[in-house]
Enzyme design. Structure first.
Site, PDB file in Angstrom:
ATOM      1  N   CYS A  85       0.818  -1.200   0.000  1.00 35.27           N
ATOM      2  CA  CYS A  85       0.000   0.000   0.000  1.00 35.27           C
ATOM      3  C   CYS A  85       0.863   1.267   0.000  1.00 35.27           C
ATOM      4  CB  CYS A  85      -1.006  -0.049   1.152  1.00 35.27           C
ATOM      5  SG  CYS A  85      -2.447   0.970   0.814  1.00 35.27           S
TER       6      CYS A  85
ATOM      7  N   HIS B 236      -3.583  -4.782   0.606  1.00 36.44           N
ATOM      8  CA  HIS B 236      -2.953  -5.313   1.822  1.00 36.44           C
ATOM      9  C   HIS B 236      -3.013  -6.837   1.778  1.00 36.44           C
ATOM     10  CE1 HIS B 236      -2.341  -1.644   4.215  1.00 36.44           C
ATOM     11  NE2 HIS B 236      -3.373  -1.191   3.532  1.00 36.44           N
TER      12      HIS B 236
ATOM     13  N   GLU C 230      -1.465  -8.944   3.279  1.00 36.17           N
ATOM     14  CA  GLU C 230      -1.215  -9.621   4.568  1.00 36.17           C
ATOM     15  C   GLU C 230      -2.482 -10.175   5.208  1.00 36.17           C
ATOM     16  OE1 GLU C 230      -0.904  -6.383   3.981  1.00 36.17           O
ATOM     17  OE2 GLU C 230      -1.360  -5.113   5.719  1.00 36.17           O
TER      18      GLU C 230
HETATM   19  N1  GLN Z   1      -1.853   6.706   3.045  1.00 35.29           N
HETATM   20  C1  GLN Z   1      -1.976   5.984   1.814  1.00 35.29           C
HETATM   21  C2  GLN Z   1      -3.365   6.126   1.225  1.00 35.29           C
HETATM   22  O1  GLN Z   1      -4.266   6.506   1.898  1.00 35.29           O
HETATM   23  C3  GLN Z   1      -1.630   4.518   2.015  1.00 35.29           C
HETATM   24  C4  GLN Z   1      -2.614   3.808   2.867  1.00 35.29           C
HETATM   25  C5  GLN Z   1      -2.125   2.500   3.386  1.00 35.29           C
HETATM   26  O2  GLN Z   1      -0.937   2.206   3.341  1.00 35.29           O
HETATM   27  N2  GLN Z   1      -3.022   1.684   3.879  1.00 35.29           N
HETATM   28  O3  GLN Z   1      -3.570   5.856   0.070  1.00 35.29           O
END
Ligand code: GLN
Length: 531
Positions: free
Chosen positions: A384, A509, A511
């Site tokens: 992300c 994500h 994970e």
């Molecule tokens: N802050 C970034 C976004 O909002 C990444 C978010 C995250 O890593 N979950 O897109």
């Protein structure tokens, strides 16, 4: 609805929080599933937040995301991993959302003429949510967050008491998890706080059927006898649970100490004996200290609380076991990484992970780490935010020096990462992110295709910002490549770097999909590249 009557297991805690109530609930689920029963599980949290998305991960730990996009407590991650199931929004009940429902109903005139009260209106909403989540399952486990007696958790305790009366004694069991402190002076485990905790629970009208007694060291039989005598819980239902080398051992210990049978008998459920052979293999691997070690540097900001990246940690560990290595994680504070310190800080790591995150703090350090990984050909896994900083790093490395995300610099001249159109203006509020499962179309002849061995994958998302499509045609000259796209081709979901030994990053994500016995390809591929 007709359907069968589910059996309820309510898990509460006493003495202190943080002694493993969530792991205990997850382990009970694991054991009952291994006995051939269909099991659902739910967490009730006494916070006035409407979801866990607005809680500080540094204080509260990771925000776990379900397939249907609920932002929940990290215990749901334990549940999913221990029970190998996918939970839904309905498995997360938090006071703020219960209260909002009651108040919205009040405004809508549902209670017209009545005095709206905690009992029965709030408790009824809780009971309905629990019953709904239980529908269709043999057993439904409900964990109540916090410690019994906490002012804010009382409506949940009252709700499960009422529900147990509604469904009858044969259909509800109470498991109370208590803690036995060790007194160094007299070298003994003390039972008094546990006795008091049981009394607190009884005072609220609940008699526990099972007592799980957590302690640092194993308790002797006289402690069990004493607990049984004072709590009124039969000896065989007082289950001692000393600290384990790995949390994955807990189901095996609880099973050996008879909790599965006690609960099956108590609830009168026909089930086979639990088959935990596969689970034993996981534990064996987890405890295999002879396995060679790989060093993974996790470059992140919330390092004061290990729970912040719980699922990333578990996914990396599981991938290690599947690859017959132990993963040694080095938590590297992104704020301490600069051009001058990067080589020193990342010395000795075999691979680098940049996990998810929000806000500007530490981001420059992450960008430098990604640049370093790219240049020094060190395996890199970006999750992300880890993808976003990799894109920024690649752009800057290729001379687009002002490259940034609008999250960190609203007015940046080179917004290589920016907000999606429909998110504009909603950046600071709760519940406005792209959340839950979305499909990624994996591109041909990429590292992603090699790692996943598939041309499509569903993974959970939780973000606001995206790769800005205006820059897509520059990626090649920046040394990166699109490795995954949304089905409509509009959103970049994964990138890799041709010619790099292992450089992979996802906007999702991954994970959250990893399981101890079935590590997710994203992590498996990364760890395999480090061997
Ligand atoms: N802050 C970034 C976004 O909002 C990444 C978010 C995250 O890593 N979950 O897109």
């Amino acid at each position: 609805m007709s359907g069968k009557q589910p059996k309820y297991i309510f898990v509460t805690g006493g003495v202190l929080s943080g002694v493993g109530k969530g792991i205990t609930a997850a382990s009970i689920g694991n054991i009952l599933k291994a006995r051939g029963l269909s099991v659902n599980i739910q967490k009730c949290d006494p916070y006035l937040n409407v979801d866990a998305g607005t809680l500080n991960p540094g204080e509260h730990g990771e925000c776990f995301v379900t397939v249907d996009g609920a932002e929940t407590d990290l215990d749901l991650g334990h549940y999913e991993r221990f029970m190998d199931i996918e939970l839904k929004q309905s498995s997360a009940v938090i006071s703020g959302s219960v209260m909002s429902e009651v108040i919205a109903d009040e405004r809508a005139g549902k209670y017209l003429g009545k005095t709206v009260q905690i009992i029965p209106h709030v408790t009824n909403v809780i009971i309905e949510r629990i019953k709904k989540a239980a529908e269709g399952f043999d057993v439904h486990i409900v964990e109540i967050g916090g410690t019994v007696g906490d002012y804010e958790g009382l409506s949940f305790v009252e709700a499960i008491r009422e529900l147990s009366v509604q469904v009858g004694r044969d259909n509800a069991a109470f498991v109370h998890v208590v803690y036995l402190p060790f007194l160094g002076a007299s070298k003994e485990l003390k039972t008094k706080p546990a006795q008091n905790a049981v009394r607190d629970l009884r005072g609220l009208g609940i008699v526990p059927d099972v007592l799980v007694a957590r302690s640092e060291e194993d308790a002797e039989s006289d402690v069990v006898e004493k607990l049984s005598l004072f709590s009124g819980v039969p000896k065989e239902a007082v289950i001692t649970l000393p600290n384990a080398e790995t949390i994955y051992e807990v189901p095996l210990t609880l099973q050996r100490r008879g909790i599965g049978q006690v609960l099956a008998d108590r609830l009168n459920v026909a089930s086979s004996t639990a088959d935990l052979k596969d689970w034993e293999k996981i534990v064996q691997k987890a405890k295999d200290t002879n396995a060679p070690t790989v060093n993974v540097g996790v470059v992140a900001k919330y390092l004061n609380n290990e729970d912040t990246y719980m699922s990333v940690f578990e996914a990396l560990m599981s991938a290690g076991w599947a690859n017959d290595v132990q993963v040694n994680l080095e938590w590297i504070d992104a704020e301490e990484i600069s051009q001058d310190t990067v080589a020193e800080k990342l010395k000795g790591v075999d691979g680098i992970v940049v996990p998810g995150g929000f806000g500007e703090r530490g981001v420059e350090g992450m960008i430098i780490a990604a640049t370093y990984a790219m240049r020094e050909k060190i395996p890199y896994l970006g999750i992300c935010l880890g993808l976003q900083v990799a894109v920024i790093a690649a752009a800057r490395g290729a001379g687009v020096v002002a490259a940034n995300s609008t999250e960190f610099d609203v007015g940046t001249k080179e917004p290589v990462i920016s907000t999606m159109e429909d998110q504009k203006g909603k950046e600071a509020t709760g519940g406005t992110m792209r959340l839950g499962d979305y499909e990624t179309i994996i591109q041909k002849d990429t590292l992603a295709e090699k790692v996943y061995g598939a041309n499509s994958v569903f993974e959970r998302h939780r973000h606001r910002y995206e790769c800005n499509n205006d820059y897509r045609d520059q990626y090649e000259s920046w040394g990166i490549r699109i490795a995954g796209l949304s089905p409509d081709g509009n959103l970049v979901e994964m990138i890799d770097a041709p010619g790099h030994p292992f450089f992979l990053a996802a906007q999702s994500h991954p994970e959250f999909d990893s399981r101890p016995g079935k590590p997710w390809p994203f992590f498996n591929g990364f760890i395999a590249s480090l061997k």
